[in-house]
Write a protein that holds these residues in place. Structure first.
Motif, PDB file in Angstrom:
ATOM      1  N   ASP A 554       0.840  -1.192   0.000  1.00  7.83           N
ATOM      2  CA  ASP A 554       0.000   0.000   0.000  1.00  7.83           C
ATOM      3  C   ASP A 554       0.877   1.245   0.000  1.00  7.83           C
ATOM      4  OD1 ASP A 554       0.948  -0.302   2.563  1.00  7.83           O
ATOM      5  OD2 ASP A 554      -0.895   0.349   3.526  1.00  7.83           O
ATOM      6  N   SER A 555       0.314   2.380  -0.386  1.00  5.71           N
ATOM      7  CA  SER A 555       1.119   3.585  -0.596  1.00  5.71           C
ATOM      8  C   SER A 555       1.133   4.519   0.606  1.00  5.71           C
ATOM      9  CB  SER A 555       0.607   4.346  -1.825  1.00  5.71           C
ATOM     10  OG  SER A 555      -0.762   4.678  -1.656  1.00  5.71           O
ATOM     11  N   ILE A 556       0.166   4.398   1.520  1.00  4.43           N
ATOM     12  CA  ILE A 556       0.119   5.294   2.681  1.00  4.43           C
ATOM     13  C   ILE A 556       0.822   4.605   3.844  1.00  4.43           C
ATOM     14  CG2 ILE A 556      -1.351   6.574   4.278  1.00  4.43           C
ATOM     15  CD1 ILE A 556      -3.483   6.678   2.120  1.00  4.43           C
ATOM     16  N   GLU A 557       2.009   5.117   4.200  1.00  4.00           N
ATOM     17  CA  GLU A 557       2.808   4.469   5.239  1.00  4.00           C
ATOM     18  C   GLU A 557       2.230   4.705   6.631  1.00  4.00           C
ATOM     19  OE1 GLU A 557       5.529   2.589   5.299  1.00  4.00           O
ATOM     20  OE2 GLU A 557       5.807   2.446   3.142  1.00  4.00           O
ATOM     21  N   PHE A 558       1.832   5.962   6.892  1.00  4.11           N
ATOM     22  CA  PHE A 558       1.394   6.305   8.244  1.00  4.11           C
ATOM     23  C   PHE A 558       0.078   7.085   8.185  1.00  4.11           C
ATOM     24  CE2 PHE A 558       6.105   6.440   8.223  1.00  4.11           C
ATOM     25  CZ  PHE A 558       6.328   5.318   8.989  1.00  4.11           C
ATOM     26  N   GLY A 559      -0.679   6.934   9.245  1.00  2.38           N
ATOM     27  CA  GLY A 559      -1.925   7.677   9.353  1.00  2.38           C
ATOM     28  C   GLY A 559      -3.042   7.145   8.480  1.00  2.38           C
ATOM     29  N   ASP A 560      -2.970   5.877   8.072  1.00  2.80           N
ATOM     30  CA  ASP A 560      -4.000   5.286   7.227  1.00  2.80           C
ATOM     31  C   ASP A 560      -5.064   4.673   8.127  1.00  2.80           C
ATOM     32  OD1 ASP A 560      -5.541   4.122   5.321  1.00  2.80           O
ATOM     33  OD2 ASP A 560      -3.975   2.810   4.499  1.00  2.80           O
ATOM     34  N   LEU A 561      -6.163   5.370   8.266  1.00  2.59           N
ATOM     35  CA  LEU A 561      -7.230   4.921   9.166  1.00  2.59           C
ATOM     36  C   LEU A 561      -8.378   4.262   8.419  1.00  2.59           C
ATOM     37  CD1 LEU A 561      -7.310   7.988  11.594  1.00  2.59           C
ATOM     38  CD2 LEU A 561      -5.939   5.902  11.715  1.00  2.59           C
ATOM     39  N   ASN A 562      -8.245   4.094   7.094  1.00  2.00           N
ATOM     40  CA  ASN A 562      -9.282   3.461   6.291  1.00  2.00           C
ATOM     41  C   ASN A 562      -8.749   2.162   5.693  1.00  2.00           C
ATOM     42  OD1 ASN A 562     -11.197   5.652   6.559  1.00  2.00           O
ATOM     43  ND2 ASN A 562      -9.869   6.803   5.148  1.00  2.00           N
ATOM     44  N   SER A 563      -9.586   1.143   5.695  1.00  2.00           N
ATOM     45  CA  SER A 563      -9.205  -0.146   5.130  1.00  2.00           C
ATOM     46  C   SER A 563      -9.534  -0.172   3.639  1.00  2.00           C
ATOM     47  CB  SER A 563      -9.946  -1.282   5.839  1.00  2.00           C
ATOM     48  OG  SER A 563      -9.644  -2.515   5.237  1.00  2.00           O
TER      49      SER A 563
END
Length: 765
Positions: A554-563
């Motif tokens: 996945d491209s969002i390393e941090f702060g990804d709160l959506n599945s």
């Protein structure tokens, strides 16, 4: 009594006489036996020589030639005859026999094998819904990849701040390296517990990194906090490393674990911040002697030593067990004044066993002492911070100043005893104290590399460039949704010309899904954002073995709160080679004469240029077509189509190996291109020519034993020639042999043949 003595003497003399006689008899028997054996052997040789009767019956010069053109052919593979017949090959006259090439390349699809690999030693993160769907062609039955959220063991953290460690300041890869973070930060002033207990460090994969807080002042001033922390990190000399600091949990307990920051080879780590407390197990804390005082050091606080008191710290006995093994001492030093003493100690194992000094033996150079002066190459200047290292590696003492090794080295395998460890002096003597500041002292029972030492220096003196801080992320402390799934092929054919990785995607969520490949040491990106439909990319630079590993990331390393989820329908490798081949075997019969040489000729052209051509004679001795040397020729045809080229080869060694017992021979012509187009091979002429020349000599053995002829002389009035030959002739046999290396002279000559037993046969002609 005298009678008994005399009797014993007489008996001894008799025994000695018997021994002498027996030894004499043995010697005589041995000599006689050897003489008889020698006589028998000589008689045997003479007898064999007399039984031998070898004659030269005749000698004649030979020079004969035979030629053949093919009388048959076999098509190899799917090659076809396009036009002409064998009679077109009899002369080089432009009348050709032509053959059509066929596609000989490959075209294979190899679907992914497993989803259980772990080449980077980090666990896979995320879920497959139907992995087997990836192992079939696109059919709208797909594997849904779904991000996974792992609940943090640190509870809910409200904030995250990312640090980037600049690889340009890292000297080679360093494992378990204690990285200094010296940070003045506005966010920590407001968003963290007063003592920093809720501070946690993670690597880029969310794994906990052990850390120690040397100093934390939340209210350093009205706007900023000051944090000095040591974090255990694996560093790379090639790529930057990301470290995340999480914080913002008012109820969590202390997250530090100082001993785990320092590996087991550290005997002591003394930050000297407010005293000489040891951060490593088993805690060899220093006890003040005199009145060392707290001052500002190169890293937070440090200890100032006044030689007038004198001041120092002593630990209890350190049971290091180093003996004659390796070790390393290191310290940051800033001398206030020169005390005038010959040895002004920095740190010491016991009483200078060994010790480091700012001056050695009254010289202006810093260094050490260990049963003798150990001087480095530079002096100590007052009021300047230096990073000093003294280490023994394989019985050699090295010194480093500010991360750079000094030229002076000393062979030393002296035994280091268990002892107390001193700071500010090398003994309890007044004369061995220094006057100045000492910070960050470490003692190890191993040596650390030059890269480690230089990286440690850069980490301190260039801290803001070595490690830089990002912005605070709010609510990023909650556990992120992540996807990091590896896929792998095993038993791959990795020698094809074209190798392409193909991913067929269906519906894709909004977050980008990247495709990476494992290079053997790290991940390299192939596609940053997979799209619906086919996503094809060359994989040749990475396909150098039978195993290939890729991953979806996945491209969002941090702060990804959506599945997020992504539907993948097929994952395969497309492996192919573009190749066309024309191959024909030509054959005929020659004879069973003694050949001196074999020569073949061919005239060939091709309807496309730059054909990879191989011409081979079949070697019946080795039962295969020649692949090098005699009977083998390879070349690239003219880059202009339809240019006739003559190729020939003469074979003089073992030329009869290229026929069977009936005189049958085979010649194969192969042309290969990597072109998409088929082509014609046009053959105008093929000829095999055999030649016999030299001397044909006939021998006759009229004796009762096999004779071995070993040499031959041919002499006349002007020439004397000697030839080594190796010919066995059975009893009663008459045999003829062609010797291609013998040219008979003109006129009269005499020939002598000698056998291994020394008999001669003579013929005059």
């Amino acid at each position: 009594m005298q009678a008994i003595t005399k009797l014993l003497r007489d008996k001894k003399r008799g025994i000695s006489t018997v021994i002498v006689v027996m030894l004499s008899l043995v010697l005589i028997v041995t000599i006689v036996g050897n003489v008889i054996l020698w006589s028998y052997q000589m008689n045997q040789v003479d007898w064999e020589k007399m039984q031998e009767k070898i004659e030269i019956i005749s000698m004649q010069s030979v020079n004969e030639t035979w030629t053949q053109n093919p009388s048959g052919f076999d098509l190899v593979g799917l090659t076809t005859l396009a036009s002409g017949n064998l009679s077109n090959l009899w002369e080089s006259d432009g009348s050709n026999m032509t053959f059509q090439s066929y596609f000989s390349g490959t075209d294979n699809s190899d679907f992914v094998d497993v989803n259980t690999s772990d080449v980077d030693l980090f666990p896979n993160v995320g879920l497959h819904s139907n992995f087997s769907a990836l192992q079939e062609k696109p059919d709208s039955i797909y594997d849904t990849l779904t991000e996974f959220r792992e609940i943090s063991s640190f509870g809910d953290m409200k904030y995250r701040k990312n640090f980037t460690i600049n690889h340009n300041y890292v000297d080679g890869d360093q494992s378990d390296f204690p990285v200094l973070i010296d940070l003045y930060d506005r966010d920590l002033h407001d968003d963290v517990q007063n003592d920093g207990d809720d501070i946690v460090f993670l690597d880029a994969f969310g794994n906990n990194l052990n850390h120690e807080i040397e100093f934390f002042d939340k209210s350093y001033n009205s706007t900023h906090a000051h944090l000095i922390a040591w974090v255990k990190v694996d560093l790379s000399g090639d790529v930057d490393v990301i470290v995340s600091m999480l914080y913002g949990n008012s109820t969590i307990g202390n997250q530090q674990d100082p001993p785990e920051v320092w590996d087991d080879n550290y005997l002591g780590v003394w930050h000297m911040n407010s005293d000489a407390s040891d951060s490593s197990l088993p805690y060899y804390d220093g006890v003040a002697v005199g009145s060392p005082s707290d001052v500002v050091g190169v890293i937070g606080g440090a200890q100032n030593f006044n030689s007038g008191n004198p001041d120092r710290y002593d630990t209890g006995t350190i049971f290091h067990g180093i003996g004659s093994g390796d070790f390393m001492m290191e310290a940051w030093v800033n001398r206030d004044i020169d005390t005038g003493q010959s040895y002004q100690g920095i740190i010491s194992n016991g009483n200078y066993d060994p010790a480091m000094y700012v001056e050695v033996g009254g010289s202006i150079r810093w260094g050490g002492y260990w049963s003798g002066n150990l001087m480095s190459d530079s002096e100590t200047v007052n009021d300047v911070w230096y990073y000093y290292v003294m280490k023994r590696e394989s019985s050699v003492i090295y010194f480093y100043k500010d991360g750079v090794v000094q030229d002076s080295t000393y062979a030393n395998s002296r035994n280091m005893a268990n002892a107390i460890f001193r700071f500010g002096s090398s003994s309890s003597s007044f004369a061995n104290h220094m006057d100045g500041i000492i910070d960050e002292v470490r003692f190890s029972d191993v040596t650390r590399t030059a890269g480690w030492i230089n990286t440690n220096y850069q980490n301190v003196v260039n801290n803001s460039a070595f490690i830089s801080s990002g912005s605070e992320e709010i609510d990023a402390g909650d556990s992120d949704y992540d996807l990091d799934l590896e896929l792998q092929w095993n038993n791959l054919d990795h020698n094809e010309t074209y190798e392409e990785l193909c991913i067929f995607c269906e519906e894709m969520d909004g977050e980008n899904l990247a495709l990476d490949v494992w290079s053997g040491s790290n991940w390299e990106n192939l596609i940053s954002d997979l799209n619906p439909g086919w996503n094809n990319v060359s994989i040749s630079p990475y396909l150098d073995s039978s195993t290939l590993t890729i991953r979806f990331k996945d491209s969002i390393e941090f702060g990804d709160l959506n599945s997020d989820s992504w539907n993948i329908d097929a994952v395969l490798l497309h492996l192919w080679t573009i190749e066309h081949t024309s191959a024909i075997e030509f054959l005929d019969h020659s004879n069973n004469e003694e050949w001196s040489q074999l020569k073949w000729n061919s005239d060939i052209s091709w309807t496309i240029g730059s054909v990879d051509v191989t011409i081979q004679l079949y070697n019946f001795s080795s039962n295969k077509y020649s692949t090098s040397g005699a009977g083998y020729l390879t070349y690239i045809s003219n880059n202009i189509p339809n240019v006739k080229e003559n190729k020939t080869q003469t074979i003089t060694l073992d030329s009869t190996d290229y026929r069977n017992e009936t005189g049958y021979w085979k010649l194969k012509i192969t042309g290969i291109t990597t072109s998409d187009s088929s082509f014609l091979s046009s053959i105008d002429w093929i000829q095999i020519k055999e030649t016999s020349f030299g001397a044909l000599i006939t021998f006759q053995n009229g004796g009762s034993l096999t004779s071995h002829v070993v040499s031959l002389w041919i002499n006349n009035s002007t020439s004397h020639q000697r030839f080594e030959i190796d010919l066995f002739i059975a009893s009663g046999e008459t045999t003829s042999k062609l010797f291609g290396n013998i040219i008979l002279p003109a006129g009269s000559y005499t020939t002598k043949a000698s056998t291994e037993r020394g008999n001669l046969a003579i013929l005059s002609a």
